[in-house]
Design a protein around this motif. Sequence first.
Motif, PDB file in Angstrom:
ATOM      1  N   UNK A 151      35.314  43.236 -51.901  1.00 20.49           N
ATOM      2  CA  UNK A 151      35.974  43.130 -53.201  1.00 20.49           C
ATOM      3  C   UNK A 151      36.912  41.931 -53.204  1.00 20.49           C
ATOM      4  N   UNK A 152      37.307  41.528 -54.393  1.00 19.48           N
ATOM      5  CA  UNK A 152      38.338  40.508 -54.534  1.00 19.48           C
ATOM      6  C   UNK A 152      37.826  39.098 -54.274  1.00 19.48           C
ATOM      7  N   UNK A 153      38.760  38.225 -53.855  1.00 11.00           N
ATOM      8  CA  UNK A 153      38.447  36.813 -53.673  1.00 11.00           C
ATOM      9  C   UNK A 153      37.316  36.613 -52.668  1.00 11.00           C
TER      10      UNK A 153
ATOM     11  N   UNK B 218      38.797  33.419 -38.422  1.00 10.00           N
ATOM     12  CA  UNK B 218      39.999  33.517 -39.258  1.00 10.00           C
ATOM     13  C   UNK B 218      41.233  33.224 -38.405  1.00 10.00           C
ATOM     14  N   UNK B 219      42.260  32.603 -38.997  1.00  4.26           N
ATOM     15  CA  UNK B 219      43.505  32.451 -38.236  1.00  4.26           C
ATOM     16  C   UNK B 219      44.111  33.830 -37.944  1.00  4.26           C
ATOM     17  N   UNK B 220      45.091  33.855 -37.044  1.00  2.14           N
ATOM     18  CA  UNK B 220      45.676  35.139 -36.655  1.00  2.14           C
ATOM     19  C   UNK B 220      46.651  35.680 -37.687  1.00  2.14           C
ATOM     20  N   UNK B 221      47.418  36.690 -37.272  1.00  7.58           N
ATOM     21  CA  UNK B 221      48.396  37.285 -38.166  1.00  7.58           C
ATOM     22  C   UNK B 221      49.768  36.673 -37.883  1.00  7.58           C
ATOM     23  N   UNK B 222      50.602  36.706 -38.887  1.00  5.22           N
ATOM     24  CA  UNK B 222      51.948  36.178 -38.749  1.00  5.22           C
ATOM     25  C   UNK B 222      52.945  37.324 -38.920  1.00  5.22           C
ATOM     26  N   UNK B 223      53.907  37.382 -38.028  1.00  6.10           N
ATOM     27  CA  UNK B 223      54.902  38.454 -38.135  1.00  6.10           C
ATOM     28  C   UNK B 223      56.067  37.975 -38.991  1.00  6.10           C
ATOM     29  N   UNK B 224      56.203  38.546 -40.159  1.00  4.00           N
ATOM     30  CA  UNK B 224      57.326  38.172 -41.022  1.00  4.00           C
ATOM     31  C   UNK B 224      58.603  38.735 -40.428  1.00  4.00           C
ATOM     32  N   UNK B 225      59.669  37.913 -40.468  1.00  3.27           N
ATOM     33  CA  UNK B 225      60.959  38.367 -39.942  1.00  3.27           C
ATOM     34  C   UNK B 225      62.036  38.236 -41.009  1.00  3.27           C
TER      35      UNK B 225
ATOM     36  N   UNK C 206      64.995  36.906 -43.025  1.00  5.70           N
ATOM     37  CA  UNK C 206      65.588  35.599 -43.287  1.00  5.70           C
ATOM     38  C   UNK C 206      66.775  35.813 -44.213  1.00  5.70           C
TER      39      UNK C 206
END
Lengths: 423, 245
Positions: free
Chosen positions: B15-17, B150-157, B159
């Motif tokens: 589904x989606x993009x 696919x690139x990996x995941x990013x951990x949002x921290x 800010x």
Amino acid sequence: MVQTKKMLTGNGAAAWGARVSDVDYVCGYPITPQSEIVETLASWVRHGSLKAKFVNFESEHSMFAAAGAASLTGARVFTATSSQGLLYGLEVLYSIAGWRAPLVLVNVSRGVGMPMILQVEHSDVLAARDSGFIQLHAESCQEVLDFILLGYRIAEDQRVMLPVIVNMDGFVLSFARENVAVPDRESVREFLPDYNRPNPLLGLENDAMALGPTTTDGFAYGFFKYQVHAASRESKSVFEKAAGDFSRIFGRMHSPVEAFMMDDAEYAFVVTNSYTSIIRSEVMALRAKGERVGMVALKMLRPFPRREVMEALQAAKAVAVFEQNLAPGRGGAIYPEITEALYHSRHRPDFILSFIGGIGGTPIGAREVRFMLQKCAESLKSGVAPEDVIMMYGEEDWQKMKSSLTTAGVPISKEEATSNARA
Amino acid sequence: MASFVRISTEAIHERGYISRPDAVILLDAGLLELQEVNPLNGLRKGGIVLCNAPAARSEQKTNIVSLDVSGLALQLIGRNVVSAGIAAATCKVLGLAGLDSVLEGVRTETTAMGLKEELVERNLELARRCFAAAPEIGTDHIDALSDEKMPGMHELRYMPPNLSTAQVRSTGNSQLKKTGLWRISTPVIDYSKCTRCMVCYVYCPDSCITLEENLTPHIEYDNCKGCMICLVECPIRAIREEAVR
């Protein structure tokens, strides 16, 4: 029984659901991504293909008030909204439930500002979870139509008499065309009898009554509130009976909770709405590789199908609850409900992890599913659960975000901008 | 605006993009010049590009098809409405459907939109002409296995709020987006007639008209969207419309 296949958007399917349900009164107020539903219905009413009254309101707040009042007169009422609109009219939803007005409201899920967004996030519909509305969440355009029919059937059942929200994802369903089987009115009539309200509000002098009075003491408030709760609980068995009839007449089976490939599953994903399809296909792919994974899709959010959730999940070793909503300071809104459903099970999973993804319409796929699986496996191995909800955010999205911040003139430092890639 | 289509004879669960398309259909070749849009991003190896471009700019390469659908639409319908033509060309190029199915689809869609029979016919003619003009390429040669990792995941921290509140501090950055690229007609000022009355300057909804000290107006074409409000408002008709070609 006649069903015609049409290529319909989710919005089109919702309009057709209202049309074949032979609604009497439609009230609308435009909001993206919902507008197409009421525009379509307005056009049908104008051209006479739908014999109903259509009223366009000045806001969702008055729209909901009119919808509830119309339902009390014995009219079958349909309305639709999204996001900010649902929240603007939120207090009226509690009134409609308290009036025991069995209308159907379609919500096209969209994130709630700020920041403003048009694409999907479920904070809108989940904010209405305690209003007393029954909630059915659709995976496909077909389910949008089917849940409207089922919605009226259970809402108007004399044992229930509660309103229903049918939820669909903005854009992903609302603007996506799929093959939808549209039943004709005759067969719908067999499934959905006329709405018959005892003591309808007709405005006759010799039949006067007051509805929705103020209660001055807790004994009355508590009594009526509990009755809404008890009727909501009752609606689950009414749904199951109605789903049996639906399957017999239309050939499609629906249940409050769908357990998919859960036999002998060690890992389970819990999911709602349209992204269910994505996780379903990833589960099939992982099964083909011999992984013991399964999926539990919630189609009914209210009443909360606690027993079905427990039965479907209790044998798993680890459960990943995937949600497209973020309740700040809490995490996912559905996660605590899943955890509570499993708490008293004798064989509950060792770990239940909470994941947020796909908010604002971000796509998910094999990468996210594998990531959730890996996090569950890590917890099983280490015996430690993550301290907080896990926000799934792609490295490519972070690159785009950094670039946007720069364009917006936000002085993000090198240190802050350093990619914090996950292992 | 971007929209996505998945076509299969089996059940579709995605589904989606679509991030790795087999084909990209551009309703306006001008989109290729917008870096932030980057419409060909993710196109699979051997993937097909079909674009609506003026005949002069057309180029035919193995997997790139250019058709002047706008030109045909202006000729047949009198307006730059290209959907029927693009849909027909897409079906031919990708080998999705024959002409009869295409015409049936165009008739169903345009009728449902409430178009009068005469306009429906003109759209059908546009579809016929584009179907005839487009080459048939098919999709069998496209390498579905060439997908990149696919690139990996990013951990949002966390800010600080100063940096993490949605805001735009660098004002005037809308100039970075050359909205003039989507203009389909261009307003041109005839300075021999212009009386410097400032009406166009006042009415331009995008502030794309600036004034010299002696009040001579100048249209900034990088960002003028060609809405023609200036043309309508000019009290002495000193602004004319020219096609962007």
